[in-house]
Design a protein around this motif. Structure first.
Motif, PDB file in Angstrom:
ATOM      1  N   SER A   1       0.829  -1.215   0.000  1.00  0.00           N
ATOM      2  CA  SER A   1       0.000   0.000   0.000  1.00  0.00           C
ATOM      3  C   SER A   1       0.858   1.257   0.000  1.00  0.00           C
TER       4      SER A   1
ATOM      5  N   GLU B   1       2.466   1.504  -3.429  1.00  0.00           N
ATOM      6  CA  GLU B   1       1.447   1.885  -4.408  1.00  0.00           C
ATOM      7  C   GLU B   1       1.216   3.399  -4.382  1.00  0.00           C
ATOM      8  N   GLN B   2       1.132   3.981  -3.208  1.00  0.00           N
ATOM      9  CA  GLN B   2       0.922   5.426  -3.098  1.00  0.00           C
ATOM     10  C   GLN B   2       2.101   6.202  -3.695  1.00  0.00           C
ATOM     11  N   LYS B   3       3.310   5.732  -3.451  1.00  0.00           N
ATOM     12  CA  LYS B   3       4.494   6.397  -4.013  1.00  0.00           C
ATOM     13  C   LYS B   3       4.493   6.316  -5.539  1.00  0.00           C
TER      14      LYS B   3
ATOM     15  N   LYS C   1       1.877   5.918  -7.495  1.00  0.00           N
ATOM     16  CA  LYS C   1       0.775   6.731  -8.020  1.00  0.00           C
ATOM     17  C   LYS C   1       1.160   8.206  -8.096  1.00  0.00           C
TER      18      LYS C   1
END
Length: 145
Positions: free
Chosen positions: A49, A52-54, A56
């Motif tokens: 998670s 994934e944020q990085k 995105k």
């Protein structure tokens, strides 16, 4: 935190035992994807998670960012351990990492890496020769032992 090196094998159905030392930290489900240097990266869901944020946040207008996220996410699959502590590695990931029977499982801080034994031995041998040079370059990242 994951650390250590373990030798394992993949059976005819593509299953490999995850070292007992890593199972609790990985949790009931985790993500396996293409890694760098022709290995597989394995992330617990909480680490996935964060990553994934990085990813995105990378600029969509940059072709390198698009290419990397496509490569990384298209190979990703959510996996679970069976009752014997094995994970079934998808064929596309085994093909990417050139895995047939013998493999090496590494703990690398926030992730686990799975390597074909032959590729790992070659990589390790080359890296061992330049380990001091690599360590010296880490100073550029404000890292000191």
């Amino acid at each position: 935190m994951f650390m250590g090196e373990f030798q394992h094998s993949i059976d005819d159905k593509g299953r490999m035992i995850i070292p007992a030392k890593f199972r609790d930290a990985l949790g009931p489900s985790f993500v396996v994807t293409r890694g760098l240097d022709q290995c597989l990266f394995v992330y617990p869901m909480n680490e996935w998670s964060i990553l994934e944020q990085k990813l995105k946040a990378l600029p969509l207008m940059k072709s390198d960012a698009r290419a990397f996220t496509r490569f990384f996410f298209s190979g990703a699959t959510e996996c679970e351990l069976d009752k014997q502590g094995r994970v079934n590695l998808p064929m596309n990931l085994r093909d990417y990492a050139k895995m047939d029977k013998e493999c090496v499982v590494l703990g690398v801080s926030n992730r686990v890496e799975i390597w074909s034994k032959g590729i790992w031995e070659q990589y390790y041998s080359q890296s061992e020769e330049t380990f001091n040079d690599i360590a010296e370059k880490l100073v550029d990242f404000n890292f000191e032992f």
